[in-house]
Design a protein around this motif. Structure first.
Motif, PDB file in Angstrom:
ATOM      1  N   LYS A  78       9.859  -5.703  -3.770  1.00  0.00           N
ATOM      2  CA  LYS A  78       8.923  -6.606  -3.925  1.00  0.00           C
ATOM      3  C   LYS A  78       7.518  -5.911  -4.248  1.00  0.00           C
ATOM      4  CE  LYS A  78       6.492  -7.990   1.109  1.00  0.00           C
ATOM      5  NZ  LYS A  78       6.193  -7.031   2.042  1.00  0.00           N
ATOM      6  N   CYS A  79       7.354  -4.987  -4.501  1.00  0.00           N
ATOM      7  CA  CYS A  79       5.822  -3.675  -5.042  1.00  0.00           C
ATOM      8  C   CYS A  79       6.194  -4.377  -6.129  1.00  0.00           C
ATOM      9  CB  CYS A  79       6.258  -2.254  -4.779  1.00  0.00           C
ATOM     10  SG  CYS A  79       5.480  -1.910  -3.509  1.00  0.00           S
ATOM     11  N   VAL A  80       7.455  -4.863  -7.335  1.00  0.00           N
ATOM     12  CA  VAL A  80       7.336  -5.339  -8.685  1.00  0.00           C
ATOM     13  C   VAL A  80       6.350  -6.617  -8.491  1.00  0.00           C
ATOM     14  CG1 VAL A  80       8.449  -5.619 -10.517  1.00  0.00           C
ATOM     15  CG2 VAL A  80       8.754  -3.661  -8.974  1.00  0.00           C
ATOM     16  N   LYS A  81       7.335  -6.905  -7.419  1.00  0.00           N
ATOM     17  CA  LYS A  81       6.926  -9.498  -7.941  1.00  0.00           C
ATOM     18  C   LYS A  81       5.873  -9.738  -7.058  1.00  0.00           C
ATOM     19  CE  LYS A  81      11.984 -10.019  -6.812  1.00  0.00           C
ATOM     20  NZ  LYS A  81      12.975  -9.837  -6.328  1.00  0.00           N
ATOM     21  N   GLU A  82       4.805  -8.830  -5.319  1.00  0.00           N
ATOM     22  CA  GLU A  82       3.927  -8.967  -5.023  1.00  0.00           C
ATOM     23  C   GLU A  82       3.106  -8.889  -5.177  1.00  0.00           C
ATOM     24  OE1 GLU A  82       3.828 -11.056  -0.376  1.00  0.00           O
ATOM     25  OE2 GLU A  82       6.002 -10.953  -1.186  1.00  0.00           O
ATOM     26  N   GLU A  83       1.600  -8.743  -4.853  1.00  0.00           N
ATOM     27  CA  GLU A  83       0.616  -8.187  -5.306  1.00  0.00           C
ATOM     28  C   GLU A  83       0.067  -8.298  -3.449  1.00  0.00           C
ATOM     29  OE1 GLU A  83      -2.921  -9.589  -7.742  1.00  0.00           O
ATOM     30  OE2 GLU A  83      -3.007  -7.378  -7.169  1.00  0.00           O
ATOM     31  N   PRO A  84       0.358  -7.207  -3.194  1.00  0.00           N
ATOM     32  CA  PRO A  84      -0.615  -6.992  -1.886  1.00  0.00           C
ATOM     33  C   PRO A  84      -1.952  -7.119  -1.646  1.00  0.00           C
ATOM     34  CG  PRO A  84      -0.450  -4.493  -3.108  1.00  0.00           C
ATOM     35  CD  PRO A  84       0.518  -5.857  -3.877  1.00  0.00           C
ATOM     36  N   GLN A  85      -2.205  -7.758  -0.989  1.00  0.00           N
ATOM     37  CA  GLN A  85      -4.127  -8.331  -0.353  1.00  0.00           C
ATOM     38  C   GLN A  85      -4.700  -7.017   0.656  1.00  0.00           C
ATOM     39  OE1 GLN A  85      -5.446 -10.133  -1.897  1.00  0.00           O
ATOM     40  NE2 GLN A  85      -3.133 -11.148  -2.769  1.00  0.00           N
ATOM     41  N   LEU A  86      -5.688  -6.795   0.363  1.00  0.00           N
ATOM     42  CA  LEU A  86      -6.644  -6.031   1.286  1.00  0.00           C
ATOM     43  C   LEU A  86      -6.467  -6.212   2.554  1.00  0.00           C
ATOM     44  CD1 LEU A  86     -10.185  -5.184   0.227  1.00  0.00           C
ATOM     45  CD2 LEU A  86      -8.137  -3.553   0.190  1.00  0.00           C
ATOM     46  N   ALA A  87      -6.202  -5.441   3.360  1.00  0.00           N
ATOM     47  CA  ALA A  87      -5.996  -5.946   4.767  1.00  0.00           C
ATOM     48  C   ALA A  87      -5.881  -5.431   6.141  1.00  0.00           C
ATOM     49  CB  ALA A  87      -4.173  -6.527   5.437  1.00  0.00           C
ATOM     50  N   GLY A  88      -6.349  -5.005   7.234  1.00  0.00           N
ATOM     51  CA  GLY A  88      -6.753  -4.244   7.979  1.00  0.00           C
ATOM     52  C   GLY A  88      -9.014  -4.875   8.295  1.00  0.00           C
ATOM     53  N   ASP A  89      -9.528  -4.255   9.290  1.00  0.00           N
ATOM     54  CA  ASP A  89     -10.292  -4.611   9.543  1.00  0.00           C
ATOM     55  C   ASP A  89     -11.796  -3.448   9.221  1.00  0.00           C
ATOM     56  OD1 ASP A  89      -8.703  -5.478  12.022  1.00  0.00           O
ATOM     57  OD2 ASP A  89      -8.866  -3.392  12.360  1.00  0.00           O
ATOM     58  N   SER A  90     -11.834  -1.988   9.886  1.00  0.00           N
ATOM     59  CA  SER A  90     -12.950  -1.424   8.883  1.00  0.00           C
ATOM     60  C   SER A  90     -12.123  -0.311   8.213  1.00  0.00           C
ATOM     61  CB  SER A  90     -13.048  -0.287  10.333  1.00  0.00           C
ATOM     62  OG  SER A  90     -11.673   0.859  10.176  1.00  0.00           O
ATOM     63  N   ARG A  91     -10.981  -0.358   8.193  1.00  0.00           N
ATOM     64  CA  ARG A  91     -10.390   0.125   7.277  1.00  0.00           C
ATOM     65  C   ARG A  91      -9.409  -0.973   6.605  1.00  0.00           C
ATOM     66  NH1 ARG A  91      -8.365   5.573   6.911  1.00  0.00           N
ATOM     67  NH2 ARG A  91      -7.012   4.955   5.874  1.00  0.00           N
ATOM     68  N   MET A  92      -9.139  -0.474   5.451  1.00  0.00           N
ATOM     69  CA  MET A  92      -8.252  -1.308   4.499  1.00  0.00           C
ATOM     70  C   MET A  92      -7.594  -1.502   3.391  1.00  0.00           C
ATOM     71  SD  MET A  92     -10.716  -5.460   4.518  1.00  0.00           S
ATOM     72  CE  MET A  92     -12.127  -5.737   3.416  1.00  0.00           C
ATOM     73  N   VAL A  93      -6.478  -1.634   3.531  1.00  0.00           N
ATOM     74  CA  VAL A  93      -5.959  -1.075   2.405  1.00  0.00           C
ATOM     75  C   VAL A  93      -4.729  -2.166   1.589  1.00  0.00           C
ATOM     76  CG1 VAL A  93      -3.704   0.621   2.238  1.00  0.00           C
ATOM     77  CG2 VAL A  93      -5.870   1.061   3.884  1.00  0.00           C
ATOM     78  N   ALA A  94      -4.648  -1.984   0.555  1.00  0.00           N
ATOM     79  CA  ALA A  94      -3.845  -3.760  -0.709  1.00  0.00           C
ATOM     80  C   ALA A  94      -2.440  -2.782  -0.862  1.00  0.00           C
ATOM     81  CB  ALA A  94      -5.069  -3.408  -1.431  1.00  0.00           C
ATOM     82  N   CYS A  95      -1.390  -2.274   0.538  1.00  0.00           N
ATOM     83  CA  CYS A  95      -0.236  -2.149   0.401  1.00  0.00           C
ATOM     84  C   CYS A  95       0.359  -2.432   0.583  1.00  0.00           C
ATOM     85  CB  CYS A  95      -0.369  -0.672  -0.062  1.00  0.00           C
ATOM     86  SG  CYS A  95       0.991   0.855  -0.102  1.00  0.00           S
ATOM     87  N   HIS A  96       1.574  -2.677  -0.082  1.00  0.00           N
ATOM     88  CA  HIS A  96       3.136  -2.992   1.209  1.00  0.00           C
ATOM     89  C   HIS A  96       3.180  -2.456   2.049  1.00  0.00           C
ATOM     90  CE1 HIS A  96       3.268  -7.022  -0.941  1.00  0.00           C
ATOM     91  NE2 HIS A  96       3.459  -6.360  -1.907  1.00  0.00           N
ATOM     92  N   TYR A  97       3.257  -1.444   2.088  1.00  0.00           N
ATOM     93  CA  TYR A  97       3.685   0.087   2.363  1.00  0.00           C
ATOM     94  C   TYR A  97       2.491   1.215   3.480  1.00  0.00           C
ATOM     95  CZ  TYR A  97       8.047  -2.208   0.670  1.00  0.00           C
ATOM     96  OH  TYR A  97       9.375  -2.825   0.894  1.00  0.00           O
ATOM     97  N   PRO A  98       1.184   1.192   3.830  1.00  0.00           N
ATOM     98  CA  PRO A  98       0.529   1.500   3.852  1.00  0.00           C
ATOM     99  C   PRO A  98       0.740   2.847   4.110  1.00  0.00           C
ATOM    100  CG  PRO A  98      -0.242  -0.194   4.886  1.00  0.00           C
ATOM    101  CD  PRO A  98       1.299  -0.403   4.627  1.00  0.00           C
ATOM    102  N   LEU A  99       0.306   3.463   3.879  1.00  0.00           N
ATOM    103  CA  LEU A  99       0.818   4.849   5.040  1.00  0.00           C
ATOM    104  C   LEU A  99       0.098   5.321   6.467  1.00  0.00           C
ATOM    105  CD1 LEU A  99      -0.484   7.348   1.814  1.00  0.00           C
ATOM    106  CD2 LEU A  99       1.970   6.904   2.207  1.00  0.00           C
ATOM    107  N   THR A 100      -0.855   4.807   6.591  1.00  0.00           N
ATOM    108  CA  THR A 100      -1.218   5.237   7.836  1.00  0.00           C
ATOM    109  C   THR A 100      -0.768   4.399   9.488  1.00  0.00           C
ATOM    110  OG1 THR A 100      -2.983   3.444   7.050  1.00  0.00           O
ATOM    111  CG2 THR A 100      -3.606   5.654   7.259  1.00  0.00           C
ATOM    112  N   ARG A 101      -0.172   3.312   8.589  1.00  0.00           N
ATOM    113  CA  ARG A 101       0.881   2.827   9.536  1.00  0.00           C
ATOM    114  C   ARG A 101       2.767   2.902   9.848  1.00  0.00           C
ATOM    115  NH1 ARG A 101      -1.842  -2.574   8.707  1.00  0.00           N
ATOM    116  NH2 ARG A 101      -3.210  -1.558   7.648  1.00  0.00           N
TER     117      ARG A 101
END
Lengths: 292, 325
Positions: B302-325
């Motif tokens: 997934k990381c190689v094929k699909e570009e992650p978008q910035l997601a979240g409200d006050s903290r936004m992360v562009a990662c398929h597997y963010p470390l905070t969740r």
């Protein structure tokens, strides 16, 4: 206030110590010497340069240097020393007018061309390069012969020849400065182009312009001599070094060396003087760039 | 209310001459490749990232010192993306920039006092004598005393730190609403850095100015920035409140930056993550997530094929597997 702004840099330049300063001083001495000659010519000259200066029977043959005629007389009895003195007026007038004119045209065009690059730059560069590609003397002769022989026309011809020299140097400097951080900073301050060019870029090209002025004037003296050699600066019997050089050509073959030696010497010395000023300034400039 | 809104900002440089173009060898360098954020009045945002991440280019695009390839820049409600330079010139006093290299950002032939006074005269806000008085006050403010003595100096007679103070004084005399500071202390002697940053913060408070602090140094970001945006290869990969992000990074790249920095959060658990290699060539941006070739958590599909978008409200992360969740 205004005057001190011009004089202060000159004074500090003369006080400073650096290698090559002797060239600047020697050059200034020579040029000032000739300038004094030109200004004082009516007071120093022992004879009218366009009048017979010897008894008629001696006028048929050039007279060698003597106490009465320190540089001798030419084959129609004119005093060579007086002719050299008055000739310096023509040479300096033509060369300085031409250089100032070239500067006044070449510098603004170079600024605009270097700052805007793009189309304006390309068109101006092509025009300037095509002028520059002619040998200077040939172009000057062509223009001067169309305009007719007179000191002012010779000045115009020389001015055209030397415009590209100023243009190229100023354009190069401007191009470099325009890409520098400090000019971008001025843009970010919202300065209009006019202020950036005139108050910031121009003063930074001033040292280079001075160097070009010295070296360009030295070259222009030789070209001017060439023009007058072909009779395109003054008409007989008016005195001019290059013209006298031409007039003395036959004399040399007949053993009368002085009618050609002294005009030649004057041309060489004055050209040397301007060249030394240019070289001395450029040594100083290189030093300053190194420090910055 | 936002003083600045940036939407999907892009700057692509085309490299290659006419022959390259004919042979189809043109390289497109995507220096900035879709940056969006909002900056509130009085807020400071830090842009952090390695060299080559597009921080400086972003800063210059915002001020229209470079022409954006696409996107939108809205300054105080005015769309300046395609505004003509003549019109823009009237807005420029309100948005100022400070450069990294204090040795290069001043005219070497102009007295520094005059350089500080000049903007007021150029923008018709004061006569030379009034501007001179204000410039002397400014010199005093930025700690170059005796001001009368410093007024007459040339840049060559000043140290790097002193020059940067002059640059700050020149920008601040216009009382801007927005300041873009591009690594303002990275070339300054370490002992002077804090006092120069403090100076900027003082001005910021006084003028209720918004600031974008471009830096590669997380310690600087932590000192001055309310929020921080981490950039990687021309994109923001994480954005959020500085303190929160440094203690609890959401993107593996943020974590790696924190791990690479000398200890800045006292007593905090320091992540031991190390990343391999160097930032990629911005003319050959990797597929999918642009960080995947260096990411230790990459899943290889997934990381190689699909570009992650910035997601979240006050903290936004562009990662398929963010470390905070």
């Amino acid at each position: 206030m205004r005057l001190s702004r011009v004089l202060d840099p000159v004074v500090s330049l003369l006080r400073e110590r650096y290698e090559g300063k002797w060239m600047l001083l020697a050059g200034l001495a020579i040029v000032l010497f000739f300038a004094a000659m030109a200004i004082l010519a009516p007071y120093i000259a022992p004879y009218d340069p366009t009048q017979l200066s010897v008894p008629l029977e001696k006028a048929l043959e050039p007279q060698p240097p003597s106490w009465d005629h320190p540089m001798g007389t030419n084959k129609i009895g004119y005093d060579m020393f007086s002719r050299i003195l008055y000739g310096s007026r023509v040479v300096l007038y033509v060369v300085i007018t031409a250089s100032l004119f070239s500067l006044a045209v070449g510098v603004p065009l170079g600024l605009v061309s270097g700052y805007y690059s793009g189309k304006v730059d390309r068109i101006l560069s092509i025009i300037m390069d095509s002028i520059y590609s002619f040998p200077g003397i040939i172009l000057a002769i062509a223009i001067a012969s169309v305009l007719g022989p007179s000191p002012s026309n010779a000045a115009i011809a020389l001015a055209v020849v030397y415009v590209p020299t100023y243009y190229r140097m100023v354009r190069g400097q401007t191009l470099k400065l325009t890409q520098s951080v400090f000019v971008e900073a001025l843009r970010s301050l919202g300065y209009p182009t006019r202020v950036i060019l005139l108050r910031h870029i121009l003063p930074n090209t001033a040292p280079v312009i001075l160097v070009v002025f010295g070296l360009g004037a030295a070259d222009a003296i030789l070209t001017e001599a060439g023009l007058s050699f072909f009779g395109l600066t003054v008409t007989a019997p008016n005195p001019d070094w290059g013209f006298d050089l031409y007039n003395g050509l036959d004399d040399f073959r007949n053993g009368y060396w002085w009618t050609i030696f002294f005009p030649g010497l004057a041309i060489m010395l004055l050209a040397l003087g301007f060249a030394l000023i240019g070289e001395g300034l450029s040594e100083r400039l290189a030093l300053r760039l190194e420090r910055e | 209310m936002a003083i600045l809104e940036v939407e999907d900002l892009k700057k692509h440089f085309t490299q290659g001459d006419l022959i390259d173009r004919l042979l189809g060898r043109v390289r497109i360098v995507k220096a900035v490749d879709g940056v969006s954020f909002k900056l509130n009045r009085g807020e400071t945002l830090a842009l952090v990232g390695e060299s080559g991440s597009g921080k400086t280019t972003t800063g210059k695009l915002i001020l229209r010192l470079l022409e954006p390839t696409s996107g939108r820049i809205v300054f105080d409600g005015i769309d300046i993306t395609r505004m003509r330079e003549g019109e823009l010139r009237r807005l420029r006093p309100r948005m100022q920039m400070i450069y990294q290299d204090p040795y290069a950002s001043l005219n070497p032939r102009m007295e520094v006092g005059k350089a500080i006074a000049e903007p007021l005269v150029v923008h018709g806000r004061a006569s030379w004598s009034e501007a001179r008085r204000e410039a002397l006050e400014m010199l005093e403010r930025v700690g170059l005393t005796p001001a009368r003595d410093f007024y007459r100096r040339k840049p060559i007679q000043l140290s790097g730190g002193q020059r940067q103070r002059v640059v700050i004084a020149r920008a601040m005399i216009l009382k801007p609403d927005l300041l873009v500071a591009d690594e303002p202390v990275s070339m300054i002697d370490v002992s002077m850095r804090t006092s120069i940053l403090k100076l900027l913060l003082d001005f910021k408070r006084e003028y209720n100015m918004s600031m974008i602090m471009i830096t590669h140094d997380l310690a600087v970001a932590r000192l001055v920035a309310d929020r921080t945006a981490v950039m990687y290869l021309g994109k923001i990969v994480e954005i959020g409140p500085t303190e929160d992000m440094l203690h609890n990074p959401g993107h593996p790249y943020t974590e790696a930056l924190i791990a690479a920095a000398p200890t800045i959060v006292r007593g905090a658990r320091k992540p031991s993550l190390r990343i391999r290699g160097e930032i990629a060539d911005p003319s050959r941006i990797p597929s999918g997530c642009r960080f995947h070739p260096r990411c230790p958590y990459s899943d290889g599909s997934k990381c190689v094929k699909e570009e992650p978008q910035l997601a979240g409200d006050s903290r936004m992360v562009a990662c398929h597997y963010p470390l905070t969740r």
